[in-house]
Enzyme design. Sequence first.
Site, PDB file in Angstrom:
ATOM      1  N   GLN A  73       0.833  -1.208   0.000  1.00 19.06           N
ATOM      2  CA  GLN A  73       0.000   0.000   0.000  1.00 19.06           C
ATOM      3  C   GLN A  73       0.867   1.257   0.000  1.00 19.06           C
ATOM      4  O   GLN A  73       0.430   2.331  -0.378  1.00 19.06           O
ATOM      5  CB  GLN A  73      -0.926  -0.085   1.228  1.00 19.06           C
ATOM      6  CG  GLN A  73      -1.589   1.185   1.683  1.00 19.06           C
ATOM      7  CD  GLN A  73      -0.932   1.748   2.942  1.00 19.06           C
ATOM      8  OE1 GLN A  73       0.216   1.420   3.239  1.00 19.06           O
ATOM      9  NE2 GLN A  73      -1.656   2.583   3.673  1.00 19.06           N
ATOM     10  N   ARG A  74       2.121   1.171   0.413  1.00 21.07           N
ATOM     11  CA  ARG A  74       2.978   2.367   0.470  1.00 21.07           C
ATOM     12  C   ARG A  74       4.418   2.122   0.064  1.00 21.07           C
ATOM     13  O   ARG A  74       5.134   3.049  -0.288  1.00 21.07           O
ATOM     14  CB  ARG A  74       2.943   2.967   1.885  1.00 21.07           C
ATOM     15  CG  ARG A  74       3.516   2.026   2.930  1.00 21.07           C
ATOM     16  CD  ARG A  74       3.107   2.364   4.358  1.00 21.07           C
ATOM     17  NE  ARG A  74       3.672   1.357   5.256  1.00 21.07           N
ATOM     18  CZ  ARG A  74       3.196   0.134   5.430  1.00 21.07           C
ATOM     19  NH1 ARG A  74       2.123  -0.252   4.774  1.00 21.07           N
ATOM     20  NH2 ARG A  74       3.771  -0.713   6.233  1.00 21.07           N
ATOM     21  N   ASP A 131      12.133   5.320  10.470  1.00 14.05           N
ATOM     22  CA  ASP A 131      11.053   5.785  11.327  1.00 14.05           C
ATOM     23  C   ASP A 131      10.916   4.969  12.614  1.00 14.05           C
ATOM     24  O   ASP A 131       9.827   4.611  13.019  1.00 14.05           O
ATOM     25  CB  ASP A 131       9.720   5.774  10.554  1.00 14.05           C
ATOM     26  CG  ASP A 131       8.764   6.815  11.115  1.00 14.05           C
ATOM     27  OD1 ASP A 131       9.261   7.786  11.709  1.00 14.05           O
ATOM     28  OD2 ASP A 131       7.546   6.658  10.964  1.00 14.05           O
ATOM     29  N   ASN A 132      12.020   4.632  13.250  1.00 17.00           N
ATOM     30  CA  ASN A 132      11.928   4.101  14.618  1.00 17.00           C
ATOM     31  C   ASN A 132      13.056   4.701  15.443  1.00 17.00           C
ATOM     32  O   ASN A 132      14.086   5.102  14.908  1.00 17.00           O
ATOM     33  CB  ASN A 132      11.945   2.570  14.635  1.00 17.00           C
ATOM     34  CG  ASN A 132      13.297   2.002  14.317  1.00 17.00           C
ATOM     35  OD1 ASN A 132      14.241   2.148  15.089  1.00 17.00           O
ATOM     36  ND2 ASN A 132      13.411   1.354  13.175  1.00 17.00           N
ATOM     37  N   CYS A 189       3.946   2.045  12.973  1.00 16.76           N
ATOM     38  CA  CYS A 189       3.082   2.235  11.806  1.00 16.76           C
ATOM     39  C   CYS A 189       2.015   1.163  11.737  1.00 16.76           C
ATOM     40  O   CYS A 189       0.877   1.429  11.393  1.00 16.76           O
ATOM     41  CB  CYS A 189       3.908   2.135  10.536  1.00 16.76           C
ATOM     42  SG  CYS A 189       4.545   3.694  10.003  1.00 16.76           S
ATOM     43  N   CYS A 342      -4.962  -8.057  20.508  1.00 17.79           N
ATOM     44  CA  CYS A 342      -5.022  -6.911  19.598  1.00 17.79           C
ATOM     45  C   CYS A 342      -4.871  -7.454  18.188  1.00 17.79           C
ATOM     46  O   CYS A 342      -5.336  -8.557  17.897  1.00 17.79           O
ATOM     47  CB  CYS A 342      -3.958  -5.872  19.955  1.00 17.79           C
ATOM     48  SG  CYS A 342      -2.272  -6.480  19.817  1.00 17.79           S
TER      49      CYS A 342
END
Length: 384
Positions: A73-74, A131-132, A189, A342
């Site tokens: 998707q990205r 991004d971590n 994310c 979850c």
Amino acid sequence: MLPELSREEILRYSRHLLVPEVGLNGQRKLKGSSALIIGSGGLGSPVALYLAAAGVGHIGLVDYDVVEESNLQRQIVHGTGMVGRLKVDSARTRLLDLNPAIQVDAFNESFTSANAMRIAEPFDIIIDGTDNFPTRYLTNDLCVLTDKPNVYGAIHRFEGQASVFYAREGPCYRCLFPEPPPPGLVPSCAEAGVLGILPGTIGTIQATEAIKFLLGIGSSLSGRLLLYDALDMSFEYVKLKKNPECKVCGAHPEVTALIDYNEFCGVPGLEHEEGPEGREWDITARELSAQLKRGKPLRLIDVREPHELAISHIKGAENIPLGELAGALSKLDPSQEIVLFCKKGSRSRRGLELLASAGFKNVKNLRGGINAWAMEVDRSLPIY
Ligand SMILES: [Zn+2]
């Protein structure tokens, strides 16, 4: 000495050669330059594609993950046919198809204090596409210690940030944020979700900054933090100052070697990791299903966000989103057996830690979350 361009390269890059700020010499500079892209995911995809297309002669890719369907998707450097393959191999194949004249080195390893110096050594510029927090601090410190520019990008749902941290001329990431946030505070994310185009926008800005740096043109984002909001299509800038007391780039640095921070919940990969820690608290989907069939009295609590229930749910589960769990403790009976779940098991593990620290002793975490339930028990449920 800059490398020469072949006849094919002159044709390939003709639209660059027509731009006076790039021209033949600029294109030769790009051919002679190198960039290390950490992460071949959402941010790394557009960075890698544009740097390869632009003719950056030597590109390094670092990632230890495998392409999954939910990446597509990205993470546009990968294709459906590459699902299940190593991300660095998938990306390298795509980049060499885009531009066979460049060299692409794939590092199929996680970026740590043990290998970061070795991997980064030959590269002119480092682009942080992970991004971590552990990698963000590691990349920052590495760039300060080795005097390399660090092109930073970060994304969350509809919002993104970008900057260039180059301690030689401006602030570093630690000048802004001296220490990482405590573990568990930042959702990954996979948990928070992200608009697929967002890493495209931010990654393309990172690629632009990298190309400008390698060409030596324009004014960079060094000393400025770009804040982007996709929903109101706004771009804002915050001025950043070098902190003279900075722990790594200040006058009296405390950080003089690379540090591995503990894994945070924001680390991609943690969610599908089944570490030894907390394993005795785990229950598998099959065990849970058998217990429910036997009519064992237990309270099944879904700690996902309400909108995720529309995707899949387990009958009989009650929904208390993780953020509301602390406020709902008084409604729970510590003597009753509780099973938390979850999507994949990491948010519920945090919920479990919360309950355990409040004195609950009879709590279990559904290992692999509702996705494991969908794979092992109820195959009519979708996996997301
Ligand atoms: Zn600093």
